[in-house]
Structures are given as C-alpha cells and as structure tokens.
Design a protein around this motif. Structure first.
Motif, short mmCIF file in Angstrom:
data_model
loop_
_atom_site.label_atom_id
_atom_site.label_comp_id
_atom_site.label_asym_id
_atom_site.label_seq_id
_atom_site.Cartn_x
_atom_site.Cartn_y
_atom_site.Cartn_z
N TYR A 94 -7.62 9.04 -4.57
CA TYR A 94 -8.58 8.94 -3.47
C TYR A 94 -8.86 7.50 -3.06
N VAL A 95 -8.62 6.54 -3.95
CA VAL A 95 -8.75 5.14 -3.59
C VAL A 95 -7.42 4.59 -3.08
N VAL A 96 -6.34 4.93 -3.78
CA VAL A 96 -5.02 4.37 -3.47
C VAL A 96 -4.57 4.76 -2.06
N ARG A 97 -4.90 5.97 -1.63
CA ARG A 97 -4.41 6.43 -0.32
C ARG A 97 -5.04 5.66 0.84
N ARG A 98 -6.13 4.93 0.58
CA ARG A 98 -6.79 4.19 1.66
C ARG A 98 -6.01 2.95 2.08
N MET A 99 -5.23 2.36 1.17
CA MET A 99 -4.52 1.12 1.51
C MET A 99 -3.26 0.99 0.68
N ARG A 100 -2.23 0.54 1.32
CA ARG A 100 -0.93 0.41 0.68
C ARG A 100 -0.94 -0.62 -0.44
N ALA A 101 -1.77 -1.66 -0.32
CA ALA A 101 -1.80 -2.72 -1.33
C ALA A 101 -2.23 -2.23 -2.71
N SER A 102 -2.74 -1.00 -2.78
CA SER A 102 -3.13 -0.45 -4.08
C SER A 102 -1.97 -0.39 -5.07
N ILE A 103 -0.75 -0.26 -4.57
CA ILE A 103 0.41 -0.19 -5.45
C ILE A 103 0.54 -1.48 -6.26
N LEU A 104 -0.11 -2.55 -5.83
CA LEU A 104 -0.01 -3.83 -6.51
C LEU A 104 -0.75 -3.87 -7.84
N VAL A 105 -1.46 -2.79 -8.20
CA VAL A 105 -2.03 -2.74 -9.55
C VAL A 105 -0.95 -2.40 -10.57
N ALA A 106 0.17 -1.81 -10.13
CA ALA A 106 1.18 -1.33 -11.07
C ALA A 106 1.78 -2.46 -11.89
N GLY A 107 2.23 -3.53 -11.22
CA GLY A 107 2.86 -4.64 -11.92
C GLY A 107 1.96 -5.26 -12.98
N PRO A 108 0.74 -5.68 -12.63
CA PRO A 108 -0.13 -6.28 -13.64
C PRO A 108 -0.57 -5.32 -14.74
N LEU A 109 -0.79 -4.04 -14.42
CA LEU A 109 -1.16 -3.08 -15.46
C LEU A 109 -0.03 -2.89 -16.48
N LEU A 110 1.20 -2.81 -15.99
CA LEU A 110 2.34 -2.69 -16.91
C LEU A 110 2.47 -3.95 -17.76
#
Length: 430
Positions: A94-110
């Motif tokens: 529900y948060v990620v779908r609001r903006m494409r930049a949300s995918i940028l949490v993937a790299g730092p979380l990994l």
C-alpha cells in the motif's frame, strides 16, 4: 445524521495571458532526495539530508522508512534519519504502489539485513519501466529471488562481488545496484550505468559513507565497506523544476530569474530554450535569467539519457512547440507511454499528430482555456504551462500527480505574476 469529512480533491484555476516577471528560488531535487533517503538504511549512524523538497513522494518515503523501524524527523527542508534499529525488511504494497522509488529500499535492505520483501512498485503510468535490471544485479550478487502474492521476496547470505553490464541505461537500477554493493568489500564493476546528476549525488553520499566508487565513462568500480558512516549532505537543485519554470517564463514573454540552480545540469534544456528564441543569461554559479517576448521558433527534440534532453521535460517543451511559429517534432525514446498529455493539450486547441514515438506539433498563435485532467507528474506541469498561455480560464484536475514532484508550484508561479489558484473542496459523506 450526516458527517462532513475532508476528502479533498484539489484543482488549479488558471487565467492565461499574464507575463511572468521576477525572481524565484528552485527547490531541491526530488529524484536525488529519494535514493539518498533510502541510503540511510545502510548505516546505524545518524544522517542529515538538507534541501529536501516538501512533496508527497518525500512524505511517502518517510512513511516507508518509519514502517521499517527508522527514526525520521523532517523540518525546515531537512531530514534527520537514524536507522540504528531497523526492525523490518517488509515494504508493504500500500505504500510501495504510490511511487516507483520505493523499489530503492531493496538494495540497502539486502546489504544491511540480507533480506527484503517489497511490493511491486507504482508511480506514474508512463511505461513498463521493468525492474528486471535491478534483479539481475541482485542475482549476480548471490540473491535468491521469488515473486509471489504481488511481492518480490529476496534473500542473500553473503553478497558476492558483481561484474555486470546493464542491458539498458537505468537510473533507479544503477542506484539500487550501488547501494546493494556498498557493503561488499571486494571489487565490483557496473557498466552502461546512468550518469544523471541525481545518480551522481547518490555516489557523493555513498563516498561520504565510506564506499570507494570510481567513475570512468559509463563504468563504475565499487569497493564497499562493512562499517558505513553517517553523513551530512545537501541535495542538488531540481533541474526539472528549474526547466519547467524557465519554460514558463519564456512562453509567457516574461523575464524570470531562477535562484538556487545548477546550470551545468541543465545544458540540453538551456540549449533548446536558446534555439527556440529565449535569451538565457548565467548570473553566477547558481542563478539563471530567462527572457522571452519575441518569436518562438519550432524545435526538433529527441529525448535520451543524460546528458541528452531529459524525458521529464518533454511535455513542458511540447507546450512551447504548440505556440511556436512553425512545425516541431518531438521523439520520445525513454518511455513508450509518455504522450498521455497530448489528448489534454488537444482539448485546449493544440494541433498535434502522433506517429509512433514521435509527435508532430503544428504551432499556432494561441491555445484556449479548457477543463483538463492530469495523467502523470510531468503531464500535470505541461497543462499548467498551457493554462498560462491560453486565452480564458483553464481548470487542471487530478493535480495530486503534480504534488508528487513540484513543491508549491502554484505559489512560485503566482509570485512571478501568474493568475493561478489552488481550489480545494470537501465532499460530504453520509
């Protein structure tokens, strides 16, 4: 009994024909702020990010960080972040779908936790913008990836060094890869990377944190660091907001000074403005003066990766071409669905013919005010610009798109003499 709740649906009311004149300050870059905010996940130490614009996308990014357990404070255009106690690797849909930049949490979380579960990203509906380029780098680094239930499940035990050539130049793909590799101490090589100023601002931040990054043409060599530091960083100016305001000044026959800009980031835009007939003066390192009032020449524009002409300025320059003295041609090479504003401009009397990825724009003396609907962030800006030069009154609806990427645009335009009002109405619900 009826309860009245504020379910706001803002729109702009614009009366065209006013010549813009004066000085306006440009905000910090949205597209630089968001990845830098995500980079704070890489360290336990406090981070300070200055010159951050007040936007819906920034607020969404703060909400996402807080869901992950990060302490965030945002005041006076400064974000204070401490990610010492990251308690989750789950970025909800529900948060990620609001903006494409949300995918940028993937790299730092990994990189930090070894796990990430991220909903499929949303944002503007301007094209497919697949994230496969991100995932290929993660996989080369040893990440196991599964997609189920609308979520991307990623897990890695020890990140391996990566040697990878991007199949297409991708801004967010480059940014995600850099953050993913930032804690891997062995040498990694990324080729065919994006070099946009926003990417290079993230590179500067990662260097401050202790990552070694060498840039040679479109190749980056990365040596990460397990013990990354906090940082204090001032975000670069928003070159797209600056370009939008510059076009507004020119097409209204105005005389506008933009403060807090970085002219070297705007090379292709400023060249096209000059070609169209604008007088462009550089007033020091961070000020530009744009003067209009004469004939507007037609243009040939072809969008491409930086340092080429930015796709994010294509819609705004199309408005310029609509009132140029001649026929213009605009080719969109980045996104396959980025001419959605054409139908709305045609409502205002614009003469535009689409031929595949090319728009043929037949210039004319004026546009006519109409009720139009925003379809994406930059399309919203183009409709506002069209309203500024149209005869009569223009209503621009669905401006929440614009609020994602422009800070107080109507107030900045009004300070220059534009006749523009934000109208909010509340709906009654039973």
């Amino acid at each position: 009994m009826t309860n009245t709740t504020l379910s706001d649906s803002d729109f702009f009311l614009i009366r065209g024909g006013e010549r813009l004149k004066g000085t306006v300050r440009v905000s910090g870059s949205k597209n630089a702020s968001l990845p830098i905010m995500m980079a704070t996940l890489l360290t336990e130490e406090p981070c300070v990010i200055r010159n951050v614009p007040i936007l819906l996308d920034v607020k969404n990014a703060i909400e996402l960080l807080e869901i992950l357990g990060v302490d965030v404070k945002f005041e006076n255009h400064t974000v204070y972040v401490e990610a010492k106690n990251v308690g989750s690797y789950f970025a909800p849909d529900y948060v990620v779908r609001r903006m494409r930049a949300s995918i940028l949490v993937a790299g730092p979380l990994l990189a930090r936790l070894g796990r990430a579960v991220v909903g499929m990203p949303g944002g503007c509906s301007i094209g497919a913008r697949s994230i496969d380029q991100h995932l290929k780098v993660f996989e080369k680094g040893g990440t196991t990836i599964n997609v189920k239930g609308g979520y991307i499940h990623m897990e890695v035990e020890n990140i391996r060094p990566v040697e990878h050539t991007f199949e297409v130049i991708t801004v967010t793909g480059t940014e995600n890869a850099l953050m993913f590799l930032s804690r891997c101490e062995k040498r990694s090589v990324l080729r065919n990377v994006a070099l946009e100023p926003e990417v290079m601002d993230l590179v500067e931040v990662l260097r401050k944190m202790g990552v070694e990054i060498e840039v040679e043409g479109r190749t980056m060599i990365i040596r990460g660091n397990e013990d990354l530091r906090g940082f204090d960083h001032t975000v670069i100016p928003d070159r797209i907001e600056a370009g939008t305001l510059a076009v507004a000044g020119f097409i209204t026959g105005g005389d506008v000074v933009l403060e807090g800009v970085c002219p070297k980031h705007m090379g292709s835009q400023l060249e096209k403005l000059k070609e169209a007939g604008a007088t462009v003066e550089l007033l020091g390192l961070d000020r530009i003066r744009v003067i209009g009032g004469g004939k507007i020449n037609p243009l040939e524009i072809s969008t491409s990766e930086y340092p080429g002409f930015p796709t994010d300025m294509q819609a705004q320059f199309m408005v310029l071409c609509c009132i140029a003295d001649g026929i213009s041609q605009i080719t969109e090479n980045i996104f396959e669905n980025r001419f959605q504003h054409v139908n709305e401009l045609q409502r205002m009397g614009a003469r535009i013919s689409l031929r595949g990825k090319t728009a043929i724009v037949f210039g004319q003396d004026r546009l006519s005010g109409a009720e139009v609907f925003s379809t994406d962030l930059r399309a919203s800006a183009s409709l506002v610009l069209a309203g500024l030069v149209a005869e009569g009154t223009t209503i621009v609806r669905e401006i929440y798109h614009l609020d994602r990427g422009y800070e107080r645009l109507e107030e900045k335009l009004k300070s220059l003499g534009a006749c523009i009002e934000r109208v909010t109405y509340a709906r009654s619900t039973g």
